[in-house]
Write a protein that holds these residues in place. Structure first.
Motif, PDB file in Angstrom:
ATOM      1  N   SER A 163      52.964  19.889  48.647  1.00 29.85           N
ATOM      2  CA  SER A 163      52.409  20.842  49.615  1.00 29.85           C
ATOM      3  C   SER A 163      51.133  21.461  49.068  1.00 29.85           C
ATOM      4  O   SER A 163      51.044  21.776  47.883  1.00 29.85           O
ATOM      5  CB  SER A 163      53.400  21.979  49.887  1.00 29.85           C
ATOM      6  OG  SER A 163      54.567  21.493  50.482  1.00 29.85           O
ATOM      7  N   PHE A 164      50.167  21.664  49.966  1.00 33.24           N
ATOM      8  CA  PHE A 164      48.953  22.357  49.567  1.00 33.24           C
ATOM      9  C   PHE A 164      49.219  23.859  49.577  1.00 33.24           C
ATOM     10  O   PHE A 164      49.787  24.391  50.532  1.00 33.24           O
ATOM     11  CB  PHE A 164      47.791  22.014  50.509  1.00 33.24           C
ATOM     12  CG  PHE A 164      47.267  20.633  50.274  1.00 33.24           C
ATOM     13  CD1 PHE A 164      46.410  20.369  49.211  1.00 33.24           C
ATOM     14  CD2 PHE A 164      47.647  19.590  51.101  1.00 33.24           C
ATOM     15  CE1 PHE A 164      45.941  19.091  48.978  1.00 33.24           C
ATOM     16  CE2 PHE A 164      47.179  18.303  50.877  1.00 33.24           C
ATOM     17  CZ  PHE A 164      46.320  18.049  49.818  1.00 33.24           C
ATOM     18  N   GLU A 165      48.799  24.517  48.509  1.00 36.00           N
ATOM     19  CA  GLU A 165      49.062  25.946  48.338  1.00 36.00           C
ATOM     20  C   GLU A 165      47.758  26.731  48.303  1.00 36.00           C
ATOM     21  O   GLU A 165      46.763  26.289  47.713  1.00 36.00           O
ATOM     22  CB  GLU A 165      49.826  26.194  47.026  1.00 36.00           C
ATOM     23  CG  GLU A 165      51.180  25.517  46.944  1.00 36.00           C
ATOM     24  CD  GLU A 165      52.234  26.125  47.854  1.00 36.00           C
ATOM     25  OE1 GLU A 165      52.039  27.275  48.316  1.00 36.00           O
ATOM     26  OE2 GLU A 165      53.248  25.456  48.104  1.00 36.00           O
ATOM     27  N   ASP A 166      47.787  27.918  48.911  1.00 33.28           N
ATOM     28  CA  ASP A 166      46.656  28.842  48.851  1.00 33.28           C
ATOM     29  C   ASP A 166      46.709  29.592  47.524  1.00 33.28           C
ATOM     30  O   ASP A 166      47.793  29.949  47.047  1.00 33.28           O
ATOM     31  CB  ASP A 166      46.735  29.869  49.978  1.00 33.28           C
ATOM     32  CG  ASP A 166      46.683  29.243  51.363  1.00 33.28           C
ATOM     33  OD1 ASP A 166      46.371  28.049  51.477  1.00 33.28           O
ATOM     34  OD2 ASP A 166      46.963  29.979  52.334  1.00 33.28           O
ATOM     35  N   LEU A 167      45.529  29.834  46.940  1.00 31.58           N
ATOM     36  CA  LEU A 167      45.446  30.615  45.705  1.00 31.58           C
ATOM     37  C   LEU A 167      44.630  31.871  45.938  1.00 31.58           C
ATOM     38  O   LEU A 167      43.654  31.850  46.685  1.00 31.58           O
ATOM     39  CB  LEU A 167      44.761  29.823  44.583  1.00 31.58           C
ATOM     40  CG  LEU A 167      45.470  28.611  44.007  1.00 31.58           C
ATOM     41  CD1 LEU A 167      44.700  28.089  42.793  1.00 31.58           C
ATOM     42  CD2 LEU A 167      46.903  28.914  43.625  1.00 31.58           C
ATOM     43  N   VAL A 168      45.045  32.958  45.285  1.00 31.94           N
ATOM     44  CA  VAL A 168      44.239  34.172  45.232  1.00 31.94           C
ATOM     45  C   VAL A 168      43.668  34.281  43.827  1.00 31.94           C
ATOM     46  O   VAL A 168      44.337  33.948  42.853  1.00 31.94           O
ATOM     47  CB  VAL A 168      45.039  35.449  45.592  1.00 31.94           C
ATOM     48  CG1 VAL A 168      45.345  35.499  47.066  1.00 31.94           C
ATOM     49  CG2 VAL A 168      46.298  35.561  44.771  1.00 31.94           C
TER      50      VAL A 168
END
Length: 181
Positions: A163-168
């Motif tokens: 899965s593609f994950e968002d990063l902060v």
């Protein structure tokens, strides 16, 4: 090179080969691996030993510093607090994981605060940054508590477990650190 840092509740020391079994056990927990960028699941046999040797060599060169978080009270290994150093740019990236039995007890914040102090005061860095998956608020709350500021969100930035994950991304510069402390 023997470097040990200290906080109220922790010793932060370089990893030793005898730590490998506990590293594999703690980092290999599915919930720990799920919210970190580089920890595989399942955690392969002998991977901890290879990782420890790699980070020890990097520490000797000053390229990175990986500290075992050791609880003063009983000597338990709680997790890892690392700082990868980019010497050319006089900056570093903070990375960490904490074993699930020790979540929510403030150990990561305590260790991160001390590692950032080491980075700015001893290594004389200009900037320290960190990243976390948006699904891991515990991690980025540590960044906020140590004075880092939100610098942005990168949608679908990494591929983790299919899965593609968002990063902060969070960061702090030297002048802000000395104004914050």
């Amino acid at each position: 090179m023997a470097l040990q840092l200290e906080t109220n509740r922790l010793f932060l020391r370089f990893f030793e080969l005898f730590d490998a079994k506990m590293v594999q056990e703690l980092a290999g927990d599915e919930e720990v691996a799920r919210t970190t960028l580089a920890i595989p699941h399942p955690y392969p046999d002998e991977a901890a030993e290879k990782w420890i040797e790699t980070v020890r060599q990097s520490s000797e060169k000053g390229d990175s510093y990986a500290f075992a978080m050791i609880k003063k009270e009983d000597g338990a290994l709680l997790g890892n607090m690392s700082m990868g150093v980019f010497q050319k740019h006089n900056r570093a990236e903070l990375a960490y994981w904490v074993g699930k039995p020790y979540w929510g007890q403030g150990y990561a914040t305590e260790a991160a605060r001390r590692i950032v102090q080491f980075g700015f005061e001893d290594l004389e860095l200009n900037r320290i940054s960190a990243a976390a998956m948006t699904k891991n608020p515990g991690s980025y709350k540590v960044m906020i508590k140590i004075g880092m500021k939100l610098e942005g969100t990168f949608p679908q930035h990494v591929l983790k477990a299919g899965s593609f994950e968002d990063l902060v991304f969070y960061g702090i510069v030297r002048s802000d650190y000395f104004n914050y402390t």
